[in-house]
Design a protein around this motif. Structure first.
Motif, PDB file in Angstrom:
ATOM      1  N   UNK A 168       4.136   7.582   4.981  1.00 63.63           N
ATOM      2  CA  UNK A 168       4.505   8.588   4.019  1.00 63.63           C
ATOM      3  C   UNK A 168       4.771   8.058   2.729  1.00 63.63           C
ATOM      4  N   UNK A 169       5.573   6.848   2.696  1.00 62.47           N
ATOM      5  CA  UNK A 169       5.965   6.570   1.487  1.00 62.47           C
ATOM      6  C   UNK A 169       5.035   5.884   0.468  1.00 62.47           C
ATOM      7  N   UNK A 170       3.636   5.666   0.976  1.00 59.62           N
ATOM      8  CA  UNK A 170       2.559   5.348   0.350  1.00 59.62           C
ATOM      9  C   UNK A 170       2.234   6.731  -0.542  1.00 59.62           C
ATOM     10  N   UNK A 171       2.222   7.847  -0.029  1.00 63.52           N
ATOM     11  CA  UNK A 171       2.172   9.043  -0.882  1.00 63.52           C
ATOM     12  C   UNK A 171       3.117   9.590  -1.603  1.00 63.52           C
ATOM     13  N   UNK A 172       4.394   9.353  -0.976  1.00 63.94           N
ATOM     14  CA  UNK A 172       5.586   9.900  -1.590  1.00 63.94           C
ATOM     15  C   UNK A 172       6.526   8.636  -1.642  1.00 63.94           C
ATOM     16  N   UNK A 173       6.761   7.740  -2.690  1.00 61.92           N
ATOM     17  CA  UNK A 173       7.568   6.615  -2.527  1.00 61.92           C
ATOM     18  C   UNK A 173       9.053   7.012  -2.651  1.00 61.92           C
ATOM     19  N   UNK A 174       9.224   8.241  -3.312  1.00 61.34           N
ATOM     20  CA  UNK A 174      10.965   8.467  -3.285  1.00 61.34           C
ATOM     21  C   UNK A 174      11.205   9.472  -2.554  1.00 61.34           C
ATOM     22  N   UNK A 292      -1.248  15.738   1.941  1.00 62.88           N
ATOM     23  CA  UNK A 292      -1.239  14.999   3.214  1.00 62.88           C
ATOM     24  C   UNK A 292      -2.121  13.562   3.285  1.00 62.88           C
ATOM     25  N   UNK A 293      -2.781  13.733   2.284  1.00 62.91           N
ATOM     26  CA  UNK A 293      -3.768  12.234   2.067  1.00 62.91           C
ATOM     27  C   UNK A 293      -3.470  11.845   0.632  1.00 62.91           C
ATOM     28  N   UNK A 294      -3.742  10.592   0.632  1.00 66.65           N
ATOM     29  CA  UNK A 294      -3.711   9.822  -0.497  1.00 66.65           C
ATOM     30  C   UNK A 294      -4.481  10.325  -1.714  1.00 66.65           C
ATOM     31  N   UNK A 298      -8.581   9.154  -0.546  1.00 66.62           N
ATOM     32  CA  UNK A 298      -8.183  10.235   0.682  1.00 66.62           C
ATOM     33  C   UNK A 298      -8.102   9.464   2.071  1.00 66.62           C
ATOM     34  N   UNK A 299      -7.849   8.133   2.095  1.00 66.17           N
ATOM     35  CA  UNK A 299      -8.304   7.257   3.155  1.00 66.17           C
ATOM     36  C   UNK A 299      -6.991   7.056   4.012  1.00 66.17           C
ATOM     37  N   UNK A 300      -5.854   7.472   3.399  1.00 69.34           N
ATOM     38  CA  UNK A 300      -4.666   7.265   4.009  1.00 69.34           C
ATOM     39  C   UNK A 300      -3.973   8.846   4.408  1.00 69.34           C
ATOM     40  N   UNK A 301      -3.704   9.077   5.383  1.00 69.52           N
ATOM     41  CA  UNK A 301      -3.233  10.399   5.849  1.00 69.52           C
ATOM     42  C   UNK A 301      -2.250  10.563   6.687  1.00 69.52           C
TER      43      UNK A 301
END
Length: 419
Positions: A168-174, A292-294, A298-301
């Motif tokens: 999830x940090x890849x989508x929402x680092x903080x 819920x995806x990058x 859109x390949x990281x979910x």
């Protein structure tokens, strides 16, 4: 892999219930996958899970249900009672008559072991003690790294790694999970230790002066009982929670506080709890996420608790995760020039979030039902859950237990095809 192609291979981070379930769901639709887990194979989180008809329908379709049905405690209702034993309400966790399935309470590890056996039978690899670190790049493939410096690639990377998700940090680092200020403290005792009639109904939530106390059978014959309570509690860091769990004494003292204020049946349960068999579950949550995806490829979910942690009151956390994985696997098989990955993921998240919102509303109302009468009196009308007549086409929980995921996916794909 293009945005309109079925993934050639999927990397799953997390070998918990949602990750292993997803592996089977993908295999059933001929999408190869590999599962990575940071913990050793011998790790046992402990505890039990409550599986309701919505999840059991998914597990039945995946070929899991028939293998686990007789390995847990099958039941239908939880009763709410006063400390004097007067029944005040009934909550259906399942019903063969109304929803097609009884509920099943089963040890988490029993279910995990069965899922792992199914992965082994299908030659789906699981790599243990392999800690995911970060996403390196994302284009037609996802390249990602592990903590030991090694790397790998896959058409898609799916984070099924829980509320403290690293993916999830890849989508929402903080973004960091927020503590709810509540914990559940539970243990397991022999039913024979309870001072209760042989035909005493369980599961049960007993409303007493110190608060709500839950007792639920969790093995096949109901001879072992999960007992526990929720308590407001200040947050501790990871080392603090682990220290409480390892030390046990503080947990035992919390359970035994106000011992004589509880009714006799609960006193008998608390007196039977011994150090070494107590578990604490801090309740953490995440805010509603806009994706819920990058955003780019859109390949990281993410899915399950990584995307939408649900408090345990209704037992729906793992059940909703099983809905996530089943629906996602179905949609991935529908990708085509007309149905792109972006379209499918948008439909998936929108549909799933609407259900999650309803589950969270139900959870809040059940939590309100466990409040002392003095606190309930302060709430607005409709804030407290109350059962209704189930004879009316399955009752008020049909929406929860009969989600008809296949039907909704089929209807959506047909609509897109006609456009």
């Amino acid at each position: 892999m293009t945005n309109a192609e079925v993934p050639k291979n999927v990397a799953i981070i997390g070998a918990g219930l949602s990750g292993l379930g997803l592996a089977i769901a993908l295999h059933n639709v001929s999408i190869p996958c590999i599962v990575y887990e940071l913990r050793p194979k011998s790790f046992n989180l402990g505890g039990g899970v409550m599986l309701s008809p919505n999840a059991l329908r998914v597990l039945d379709d995946l070929g899991v249900y028939r293998r686990i049905r007789d390995k847990g405690f099958n039941f239908e209702t939880l009763e709410f009672t006063t400390e004097a034993g007067e029944k005040t309400d009934t909550y259906y966790f399942g019903s063969e008559k109304f929803y097609g399935y009884q509920a099943l309470r089963i040890y988490r590890q029993v279910l995990i072991d069965e899922l792992l056996l199914m992965l082994e039978e299908r030659d789906i690899p699981v790599k243990y003690e392999t800690k995911f670190s970060h996403v390196i790049s994302e284009s037609d493939m996802v390249e990602f790294a592990f903590a030991d410096g090694s790397t790998s690639k896959a058409s898609m990377l799916i984070g099924a790694d829980g509320i403290h998700s690293t993916v999830r940090k890849y989508l929402f680092p903080d973004l960091a999970p927020k503590f709810s200020s509540f914990v559940a403290i539970t243990s397991a005792i022999p039913r024979s230790k309870l001072r209760a009639p042989h035909d005493y109904h369980m599961p049960v939530t007993i409303m007493a002066k110190p608060g709500a106390f839950v007792m639920a059978p969790q093995d096949v014959d109901g001879s072992e009982i999960m007992v526990g309570m929720q308590r407001a509690f200040p947050e501790r860091d990871r080392a603090g929670w682990e220290g409480m769990l390892a030390g046990q004494q503080e947990l035992l003292e919390i359970l035994h506080k106000d011992l004589k204020s509880w009714p006799d049946i609960i006193q008998s349960a608390l007196e039977s709890i011994v150090a070494g068999q107590i578990t604490i579950w801090p309740f953490y949550g995440v805010p509603k996420l806009d994706k819920w995806a990058s955003a780019a490829e859109r390949r990281v979910i993410i899915l399950g608790d990584a995307a939408h942690a649900i408090p345990p009151t209704t037992g729906q956390g793992v059940n909703q995760a099983f809905e996530d994985i089943y629906m996602l696997a179905l949609l991935l098989t529908k990708l085509s020039p007309k149905i792109t990955l972006s379209d499918a993921l948008l439909f998936w998240q929108t549909f799933r979030q609407e259900r999650i919102d309803k589950v969270l509303d139900l959870t809040q109302k059940i939590n309100a039902k466990r409040l002392p009468p003095s606190e309930q009196a302060k709430l607005a009308a409709g804030s407290i859950w109350k059962s209704e007549d189930l004879e009316n086409e399955g009752g008020q929980l049909r929406w929860l237990y009969e989600p008809e995921l296949n039907k909704h996916v089929t209807a959506w794909t047909e609509e897109i095809g006609r456009a």
